[in-house]
Design an enzyme around this catalytic site. Sequence first.
Site, PDB file in Angstrom:
ATOM      1  N   LYS A   9      41.202  11.451 -18.769  1.00 46.02           N
ATOM      2  CA  LYS A   9      41.643  12.509 -19.675  1.00 46.02           C
ATOM      3  C   LYS A   9      40.448  13.335 -20.173  1.00 46.02           C
ATOM      4  CE  LYS A   9      45.760   9.921 -21.139  1.00 46.02           C
ATOM      5  NZ  LYS A   9      46.548   9.445 -22.309  1.00 46.02           N
ATOM      6  N   TYR A  49      54.862  14.108 -19.256  1.00 50.91           N
ATOM      7  CA  TYR A  49      55.080  13.437 -20.548  1.00 50.91           C
ATOM      8  C   TYR A  49      56.494  13.672 -21.086  1.00 50.91           C
ATOM      9  CZ  TYR A  49      50.202  11.940 -21.048  1.00 50.91           C
ATOM     10  OH  TYR A  49      48.981  11.312 -20.897  1.00 50.91           O
ATOM     11  N   ASN A 112      42.690   8.646 -25.755  1.00 51.38           N
ATOM     12  CA  ASN A 112      42.520   7.297 -25.206  1.00 51.38           C
ATOM     13  C   ASN A 112      42.030   7.251 -23.761  1.00 51.38           C
ATOM     14  OD1 ASN A 112      44.861   8.159 -24.078  1.00 51.38           O
ATOM     15  ND2 ASN A 112      46.123   6.432 -24.720  1.00 51.38           N
ATOM     16  N   HIS A 115      44.825   7.645 -18.241  1.00 49.64           N
ATOM     17  CA  HIS A 115      46.255   7.440 -17.981  1.00 49.64           C
ATOM     18  C   HIS A 115      46.412   6.546 -16.759  1.00 49.64           C
ATOM     19  CE1 HIS A 115      50.469   8.183 -17.014  1.00 49.64           C
ATOM     20  NE2 HIS A 115      50.060   8.293 -15.768  1.00 49.64           N
ATOM     21  N   GLU A 126      54.330  10.231  -9.820  1.00 49.69           N
ATOM     22  CA  GLU A 126      53.159  10.897 -10.415  1.00 49.69           C
ATOM     23  C   GLU A 126      52.141  11.304  -9.343  1.00 49.69           C
ATOM     24  OE1 GLU A 126      51.896   8.166 -13.523  1.00 49.69           O
ATOM     25  OE2 GLU A 126      53.611   8.710 -14.775  1.00 49.69           O
TER      26      GLU A 126
HETATM   27  N1  UDP Z   1      50.537   8.643 -27.611  1.00 48.37           N
HETATM   28  C1  UDP Z   1      50.186   8.956 -28.925  1.00 48.37           C
HETATM   29  N2  UDP Z   1      50.805   8.256 -29.946  1.00 48.37           N
HETATM   30  C2  UDP Z   1      51.736   7.290 -29.710  1.00 48.37           C
HETATM   31  C3  UDP Z   1      52.072   6.998 -28.371  1.00 48.37           C
HETATM   32  C4  UDP Z   1      51.460   7.691 -27.352  1.00 48.37           C
HETATM   33  O1  UDP Z   1      49.345   9.814 -29.168  1.00 48.37           O
HETATM   34  O2  UDP Z   1      52.244   6.697 -30.665  1.00 48.37           O
HETATM   35  C5  UDP Z   1      49.885   9.373 -26.504  1.00 48.37           C
HETATM   36  C6  UDP Z   1      48.742   8.569 -25.876  1.00 48.37           C
HETATM   37  O3  UDP Z   1      47.707   9.466 -25.486  1.00 48.37           O
HETATM   38  C7  UDP Z   1      49.421   7.962 -24.660  1.00 48.37           C
HETATM   39  C8  UDP Z   1      50.370   9.098 -24.247  1.00 48.37           C
HETATM   40  O4  UDP Z   1      50.817   9.637 -25.480  1.00 48.37           O
HETATM   41  O5  UDP Z   1      48.480   7.638 -23.661  1.00 48.37           O
HETATM   42  C9  UDP Z   1      51.548   8.653 -23.397  1.00 48.37           C
HETATM   43  O6  UDP Z   1      52.267   7.637 -24.068  1.00 48.37           O
HETATM   44  P1  UDP Z   1      52.759   6.337 -23.290  1.00 48.37           P
HETATM   45  O7  UDP Z   1      53.706   5.626 -24.198  1.00 48.37           O
HETATM   46  O8  UDP Z   1      53.240   6.695 -21.933  1.00 48.37           O
HETATM   47  O9  UDP Z   1      51.418   5.440 -23.215  1.00 48.37           O
HETATM   48  P2  UDP Z   1      50.490   5.044 -21.951  1.00 48.37           P
HETATM   49  O10 UDP Z   1      51.389   4.851 -20.765  1.00 48.37           O
HETATM   50  O11 UDP Z   1      49.511   6.171 -21.762  1.00 48.37           O
HETATM   51  O12 UDP Z   1      49.802   3.767 -22.361  1.00 48.37           O
HETATM   52 MG    MG Z   2      52.819   6.045 -20.004  1.00 52.23          MG
END
Ligand code: UDP
Ligand code: MG
Length: 135
Positions: A9, A49, A112, A115, A126
């Site tokens: 990212k 997303y 974070n 991805h 994806e």
């Molecule tokens: N995210 C956030 N707050 C939350 C949950 C998710 O900012 O409470 C953001 C975070 O950057 C995350 C992305 O949204 O990586 C996608 O969410 P997902 O639940 O798919 O998490 P991931 O698969 O990336 O662990």
């Molecule tokens: Mg995810």
Amino acid sequence: MERTYIMLKPDCVKRGLMGEVINRIEKKGFKITNMKMMNLDEAILREHYAHIADKPFFPGILEYMTSGPVVAMIVEGENAVLGMRTLMGATKYEDALAGTIRGDYATSTGNNIIHGSDSVENGEIEIKRFFGPNA
Ligand code: UDP
Ligand code: MG
């Protein structure tokens, strides 16, 4: 061999952590079989997303993910989807353990670093979204 979609990212790129993260992926034994730097637009992010598009934090995610280039990758290996999720660490900032990529480098749940696809099926979707239908 399983494959997964991995994306470094904008915070990872800006902070000069690309090498560090790629090093961890390779040292674990996963193979990067395709990689490109790209700028994402709102349309592809709304697709990618879709599962969080109605969340209050989504506008912030859009801003963050368009703030600079990302690095898109196809990563292959045994249990690549789950294996990469383990290497990445938990989504929530407070749950990401030390020793994982997010645990060591994420500065918040939103910012974070990386991805990774959450299932084999989504991984294939994806990969095609970011590398085209023939990937
Ligand atoms: N995210 C956030 N707050 C939350 C949950 C998710 O900012 O409470 C953001 C975070 O950057 C995350 C992305 O949204 O990586 C996608 O969410 P997902 O639940 O798919 O998490 P991931 O698969 O990336 O662990
Ligand atoms: Mg995810």
